[in-house]
Design a protein around this motif. Sequence first.
Motif, PDB file in Angstrom:
ATOM      1  N   GLN A 166      -7.775  35.371 -23.551  1.00  0.00           N
ATOM      2  CA  GLN A 166      -6.677  36.306 -23.776  1.00  0.00           C
ATOM      3  C   GLN A 166      -5.501  35.940 -22.874  1.00  0.00           C
ATOM      4  O   GLN A 166      -5.657  35.211 -21.897  1.00  0.00           O
ATOM      5  N   GLU A 167      -4.358  36.484 -23.183  1.00  0.00           N
ATOM      6  CA  GLU A 167      -3.172  36.177 -22.381  1.00  0.00           C
ATOM      7  C   GLU A 167      -3.337  36.576 -20.922  1.00  0.00           C
ATOM      8  O   GLU A 167      -2.742  35.967 -20.041  1.00  0.00           O
ATOM      9  N   ASP A 189      -5.655  35.848 -19.185  1.00  0.00           N
ATOM     10  CA  ASP A 189      -6.343  34.728 -18.542  1.00  0.00           C
ATOM     11  C   ASP A 189      -5.381  33.598 -18.182  1.00  0.00           C
ATOM     12  O   ASP A 189      -5.816  32.512 -17.804  1.00  0.00           O
ATOM     13  N   ALA A 190      -4.097  33.828 -18.267  1.00  0.00           N
ATOM     14  CA  ALA A 190      -3.105  32.767 -18.058  1.00  0.00           C
ATOM     15  C   ALA A 190      -3.224  32.123 -16.680  1.00  0.00           C
ATOM     16  O   ALA A 190      -3.162  30.892 -16.559  1.00  0.00           O
ATOM     17  N   SER A 191      -3.398  32.903 -15.640  1.00  0.00           N
ATOM     18  CA  SER A 191      -3.512  32.349 -14.290  1.00  0.00           C
ATOM     19  C   SER A 191      -4.743  31.452 -14.183  1.00  0.00           C
ATOM     20  O   SER A 191      -4.681  30.339 -13.632  1.00  0.00           O
ATOM     21  N   PHE A 192      -5.853  31.933 -14.702  1.00  0.00           N
ATOM     22  CA  PHE A 192      -7.084  31.141 -14.707  1.00  0.00           C
ATOM     23  C   PHE A 192      -6.892  29.850 -15.506  1.00  0.00           C
ATOM     24  O   PHE A 192      -7.265  28.763 -15.058  1.00  0.00           O
ATOM     25  N   LEU A 193      -6.332  29.947 -16.709  1.00  0.00           N
ATOM     26  CA  LEU A 193      -6.150  28.776 -17.559  1.00  0.00           C
ATOM     27  C   LEU A 193      -5.203  27.770 -16.902  1.00  0.00           C
ATOM     28  O   LEU A 193      -5.458  26.559 -16.934  1.00  0.00           O
ATOM     29  N   TYR A 194      -4.142  28.259 -16.299  1.00  0.00           N
ATOM     30  CA  TYR A 194      -3.207  27.385 -15.579  1.00  0.00           C
ATOM     31  C   TYR A 194      -3.953  26.609 -14.493  1.00  0.00           C
ATOM     32  O   TYR A 194      -3.803  25.392 -14.361  1.00  0.00           O
ATOM     33  N   GLN A 195      -4.784  27.311 -13.741  1.00  0.00           N
ATOM     34  CA  GLN A 195      -5.552  26.681 -12.663  1.00  0.00           C
ATOM     35  C   GLN A 195      -6.528  25.644 -13.239  1.00  0.00           C
ATOM     36  O   GLN A 195      -6.597  24.516 -12.762  1.00  0.00           O
ATOM     37  N   LEU A 196      -7.268  26.011 -14.266  1.00  0.00           N
ATOM     38  CA  LEU A 196      -8.266  25.120 -14.865  1.00  0.00           C
ATOM     39  C   LEU A 196      -7.628  23.863 -15.444  1.00  0.00           C
ATOM     40  O   LEU A 196      -8.105  22.748 -15.224  1.00  0.00           O
ATOM     41  N   ILE A 240       0.303  30.699 -21.280  1.00  0.00           N
ATOM     42  CA  ILE A 240       0.385  31.697 -22.353  1.00  0.00           C
ATOM     43  C   ILE A 240       0.899  31.038 -23.631  1.00  0.00           C
ATOM     44  O   ILE A 240       0.352  31.250 -24.715  1.00  0.00           O
ATOM     45  N   GLN A 241       1.928  30.230 -23.506  1.00  0.00           N
ATOM     46  CA  GLN A 241       2.486  29.548 -24.685  1.00  0.00           C
ATOM     47  C   GLN A 241       1.445  28.624 -25.301  1.00  0.00           C
ATOM     48  O   GLN A 241       1.325  28.553 -26.528  1.00  0.00           O
ATOM     49  N   TYR A 242       0.677  27.925 -24.476  1.00  0.00           N
ATOM     50  CA  TYR A 242      -0.374  27.040 -24.964  1.00  0.00           C
ATOM     51  C   TYR A 242      -1.423  27.840 -25.746  1.00  0.00           C
ATOM     52  O   TYR A 242      -1.864  27.420 -26.817  1.00  0.00           O
TER      53      TYR A 242
END
Length: 172
Positions: free
Chosen positions: A13-14, A16-23, A45-47
């Motif tokens: 979900q959006e 999770d942006a901080s987590f996804l950015y880090q990963l 988020i855009q990704y």
Amino acid sequence: MIQTERLYLRIIQEEDASFLYQLMNTSKWHQHIGDRKIQSEADAIQYMQDRMHPDLKVKGFVNHVMIEKASGASVGTCSLHNREGVVGMDVGYALLPQFEGNGYAAEGAKAMVNHAFNVYDQSKIHAITNEENTGSCRLLEKLGFVQQGYADLPHLSEHIRLYSLERKADSK
């Protein structure tokens, strides 16, 4: 939501942006998956909006965040794909470095494969990995995947190892 002994797997979900950015900015992501040019949480988020969420609407599946039940921490992602260059569904996974070596990738991938077999009625699941990702190769083989050769993905110049796992007759 999918559950295992130690994990919850829920659709990304959006939030999770901080987590996804880090990963997506870990050295292993860059080395084994590729630099997706995610430079901020807004890029993450855009990704998700451009590359992940459309799969849910079109294909019915999307990336899942693996969440450690004990702590509530997001440890990685596990997902099903139906990508150009691979015939049928394939499973993918990635972990934050601090959670590697705990069996989470195997636990999440096994749950996602079972989900593909039981919910999407797949008879065979694939997985891909590059030659240098020996840890992922070992994990796939531990789960019963067998290397079937190589896949050529449209956006890559290198051959990618292609693994397959067939559903056992009694696993329905």
